[in-house]
Design a protein around this motif. Structure first.
Motif, PDB file in Angstrom:
ATOM      1  N   THR A 182      26.313  63.861  23.110  1.00 38.14           N
ATOM      2  CA  THR A 182      25.544  64.048  24.355  1.00 38.14           C
ATOM      3  C   THR A 182      26.221  65.148  25.176  1.00 38.14           C
ATOM      4  OG1 THR A 182      26.782  62.150  25.269  1.00 38.14           O
ATOM      5  CG2 THR A 182      24.528  61.740  24.471  1.00 38.14           C
ATOM      6  N   PRO A 183      26.186  66.376  24.685  1.00 41.92           N
ATOM      7  CA  PRO A 183      26.961  67.445  25.326  1.00 41.92           C
ATOM      8  C   PRO A 183      26.478  67.820  26.721  1.00 41.92           C
ATOM      9  CG  PRO A 183      25.547  68.321  23.579  1.00 41.92           C
ATOM     10  CD  PRO A 183      25.513  66.836  23.449  1.00 41.92           C
ATOM     11  N   THR A 184      25.185  67.670  26.998  1.00 41.62           N
ATOM     12  CA  THR A 184      24.698  68.032  28.330  1.00 41.62           C
ATOM     13  C   THR A 184      25.329  67.145  29.387  1.00 41.62           C
ATOM     14  OG1 THR A 184      22.585  68.783  27.417  1.00 41.62           O
ATOM     15  CG2 THR A 184      22.663  68.310  29.773  1.00 41.62           C
ATOM     16  N   LEU A 185      25.206  65.833  29.199  1.00 40.20           N
ATOM     17  CA  LEU A 185      25.762  64.907  30.174  1.00 40.20           C
ATOM     18  C   LEU A 185      27.286  64.952  30.195  1.00 40.20           C
ATOM     19  CD1 LEU A 185      23.282  61.988  29.567  1.00 40.20           C
ATOM     20  CD2 LEU A 185      23.659  63.130  31.765  1.00 40.20           C
ATOM     21  N   CYS A 186      27.910  64.998  29.036  1.00 36.17           N
ATOM     22  CA  CYS A 186      29.370  64.984  28.999  1.00 36.17           C
ATOM     23  C   CYS A 186      29.966  66.253  29.593  1.00 36.17           C
ATOM     24  CB  CYS A 186      29.858  64.795  27.568  1.00 36.17           C
ATOM     25  SG  CYS A 186      29.572  63.121  26.956  1.00 36.17           S
ATOM     26  N   GLY A 187      29.194  67.347  29.592  1.00 40.89           N
ATOM     27  CA  GLY A 187      29.670  68.565  30.216  1.00 40.89           C
ATOM     28  C   GLY A 187      29.678  68.500  31.732  1.00 40.89           C
ATOM     29  N   LEU A 188      29.030  67.495  32.299  1.00 44.11           N
ATOM     30  CA  LEU A 188      28.944  67.349  33.748  1.00 44.11           C
ATOM     31  C   LEU A 188      29.652  66.107  34.282  1.00 44.11           C
ATOM     32  CD1 LEU A 188      25.192  68.379  34.078  1.00 44.11           C
ATOM     33  CD2 LEU A 188      27.153  69.678  34.947  1.00 44.11           C
ATOM     34  N   LEU A 189      29.702  65.051  33.489  1.00 46.19           N
ATOM     35  CA  LEU A 189      30.385  63.834  33.924  1.00 46.19           C
ATOM     36  C   LEU A 189      31.876  64.103  34.097  1.00 46.19           C
ATOM     37  CD1 LEU A 189      28.709  61.284  31.476  1.00 46.19           C
ATOM     38  CD2 LEU A 189      28.330  61.406  33.956  1.00 46.19           C
ATOM     39  N   PRO A 190      32.510  63.568  35.137  1.00 51.61           N
ATOM     40  CA  PRO A 190      33.953  63.769  35.312  1.00 51.61           C
ATOM     41  C   PRO A 190      34.735  63.313  34.083  1.00 51.61           C
ATOM     42  CG  PRO A 190      32.985  62.835  37.301  1.00 51.61           C
ATOM     43  CD  PRO A 190      31.906  62.808  36.242  1.00 51.61           C
ATOM     44  N   GLY A 191      35.516  64.221  33.538  1.00 55.43           N
ATOM     45  CA  GLY A 191      36.282  63.909  32.340  1.00 55.43           C
ATOM     46  C   GLY A 191      35.437  63.755  31.095  1.00 55.43           C
ATOM     47  N   GLY A 192      34.124  64.047  31.210  1.00 55.73           N
ATOM     48  CA  GLY A 192      33.231  63.909  30.066  1.00 55.73           C
ATOM     49  C   GLY A 192      32.997  62.478  29.648  1.00 55.73           C
ATOM     50  N   ARG A 193      33.227  61.533  30.571  1.00 53.57           N
ATOM     51  CA  ARG A 193      33.136  60.113  30.223  1.00 53.57           C
ATOM     52  C   ARG A 193      32.286  59.366  31.233  1.00 53.57           C
ATOM     53  NH1 ARG A 193      39.184  58.006  29.660  1.00 53.57           N
ATOM     54  NH2 ARG A 193      38.032  56.122  29.045  1.00 53.57           N
ATOM     55  N   TRP A 194      31.641  58.317  30.749  1.00 47.78           N
ATOM     56  CA  TRP A 194      30.892  57.412  31.605  1.00 47.78           C
ATOM     57  C   TRP A 194      31.825  56.401  32.272  1.00 47.78           C
ATOM     58  CZ3 TRP A 194      25.853  58.156  32.573  1.00 47.78           C
ATOM     59  CH2 TRP A 194      25.077  58.876  31.648  1.00 47.78           C
ATOM     60  N   GLU A 195      31.492  55.999  33.485  1.00 45.02           N
ATOM     61  CA  GLU A 195      32.132  54.840  34.101  1.00 45.02           C
ATOM     62  C   GLU A 195      31.451  53.571  33.594  1.00 45.02           C
ATOM     63  OE1 GLU A 195      32.814  54.649  38.340  1.00 45.02           O
ATOM     64  OE2 GLU A 195      32.362  56.802  38.495  1.00 45.02           O
ATOM     65  N   ARG A 196      32.248  52.535  33.372  1.00 43.99           N
ATOM     66  CA  ARG A 196      31.708  51.226  33.002  1.00 43.99           C
ATOM     67  C   ARG A 196      31.447  50.451  34.285  1.00 43.99           C
ATOM     68  NH1 ARG A 196      34.054  46.108  31.788  1.00 43.99           N
ATOM     69  NH2 ARG A 196      32.822  44.924  30.270  1.00 43.99           N
ATOM     70  N   ARG A 197      30.177  50.082  34.498  1.00 35.99           N
ATOM     71  CA  ARG A 197      29.817  49.388  35.731  1.00 35.99           C
ATOM     72  C   ARG A 197      28.927  48.188  35.430  1.00 35.99           C
ATOM     73  NH1 ARG A 197      29.401  52.963  41.171  1.00 35.99           N
ATOM     74  NH2 ARG A 197      31.273  54.232  40.862  1.00 35.99           N
ATOM     75  N   HIS A 198      28.699  47.389  36.461  1.00 34.82           N
ATOM     76  CA  HIS A 198      27.805  46.233  36.373  1.00 34.82           C
ATOM     77  C   HIS A 198      26.550  46.507  37.202  1.00 34.82           C
ATOM     78  CE1 HIS A 198      31.484  43.507  35.446  1.00 34.82           C
ATOM     79  NE2 HIS A 198      30.927  43.949  34.337  1.00 34.82           N
ATOM     80  N   THR A 199      25.408  46.229  36.604  1.00 34.29           N
ATOM     81  CA  THR A 199      24.143  46.446  37.286  1.00 34.29           C
ATOM     82  C   THR A 199      23.894  45.384  38.355  1.00 34.29           C
ATOM     83  OG1 THR A 199      21.741  46.552  36.994  1.00 34.29           O
ATOM     84  CG2 THR A 199      22.940  45.126  35.496  1.00 34.29           C
ATOM     85  N   PRO A 200      23.160  45.730  39.426  1.00 37.03           N
ATOM     86  CA  PRO A 200      22.781  44.710  40.404  1.00 37.03           C
ATOM     87  C   PRO A 200      21.569  43.886  39.984  1.00 37.03           C
ATOM     88  CG  PRO A 200      21.951  46.835  41.116  1.00 37.03           C
ATOM     89  CD  PRO A 200      22.761  47.084  39.871  1.00 37.03           C
TER      90      PRO A 200
END
Length: 263
Positions: A32-50
């Motif tokens: 997923t180079p488009t998103l990883c090129g913009l996300l900080p550190g190229g990584r997703w944060e792990r979160r909990h949905t509301p």
């Protein structure tokens, strides 16, 4: 956010049903180079949905309750409605005196636009009108929905039209609800047929498709834009006997989240 609101356009992208584990795996594999090129550190944060399904999650997020970091808090929020005793309203939180974020931003001079995807944005029923009704302008067509393999491309076409007529001196808050990851998604997997059905693999194929399409959206956006991209909830593909969402399984409650500035 008190410095961002008023000086930046705001873009909230909800990747409907995207699972954290699939998003993280594809990011680590460079798929997923488009998103990883913009996300900080190229990584997703792990979160909990509301919320465990679209309506609940978006209702919360559009009141300022974005997915929460999956570690002990409290965690300050980016946006918060004004109310006494809030433990997650911090000095950096932009607060609004309204029941929902679009109304709060509208009162601060933003034009608010929703480009929907899944059925809770279709305006065909009262419940399908509730979320888009929070915005000054909303768009939905069948070709934006879950059954069209080109849905995201069609949505971005519409966003291009919206941006073309946006006055340069007015800030924009845009919600894009991406339906492509939601079932059915078998058609994104090479060689799959309807009889194969939707799987974790076709979910991943849908994310690769979405990543390729999002590059055009980011190129269209005005600068500077503050971008939040996240899932509203995950979905199950047979884990512990579960299929779908609106249930309390780890793959539903755990979502990917990222934020960045286009400048």
């Amino acid at each position: 956010m008190n410095e961002v609101v008023g000086s930046h356009d705001l873009l909230l992208i909800t990747l409907d049903t995207l699972r954290y584990d699939v998003a993280a795996e594809l990011a680590a594999a460079g798929q997923t180079p488009t998103l990883c090129g913009l996300l900080p550190g190229g990584r997703w944060e792990r979160r909990h949905t509301p919320g465990s399904f679209t309506y609940a999650a978006h209702t919360a997020m559009l009141a300022g309750f974005l997915p929460t970091p999956a570690n002990p808090g409290p965690h300050p929020r980016l946006f918060a409605g004004s109310f006494p005793g809030s433990a997650t309203t911090a000095p950096g939180t932009w607060t609004f005196d309204a029941a929902d974020l679009p109304s709060g931003l509208a009162a601060s001079g933003y034009h608010t636009v929703c480009v929907g995807g899944v059925g809770f944005f279709n305006r065909l029923t009262p419940i399908g009108s509730a979320l888009p009704g929070l915005f000054a302008e909303s768009h939905w067509e069948t070709r934006f929905g879950v059954t069209d393999p080109g849905s995201l491309d069609h949505q971005i076409d519409r966003i291009a039209e919206v941006l073309d007529r946006q006055p340069p001196d007015q800030r924009l808050f845009l919600l894009l609800n991406v339906a492509a990851l939601h079932q059915p998604n078998w058609f994104y997997l090479d060689g799959a047929t309807r009889e194969h059905g939707d799987t974790r693999a076709s979910h991943a194929a849908a994310l690769r498709h979405v990543d390729r399409a999002l590059g055009r959206l980011f190129a269209l956006m005005r600068r500077p834009s503050f971008v939040i991209v996240c899932s509203d909830h995950g979905t199950a593909y047979g884990e512990d006997g579960h299929t779908g969402h609106r249930l309390g399984h780890e793959v539903v409650w755990t979502v990917p989240y990222g934020e960045f500035v286009l400048s």
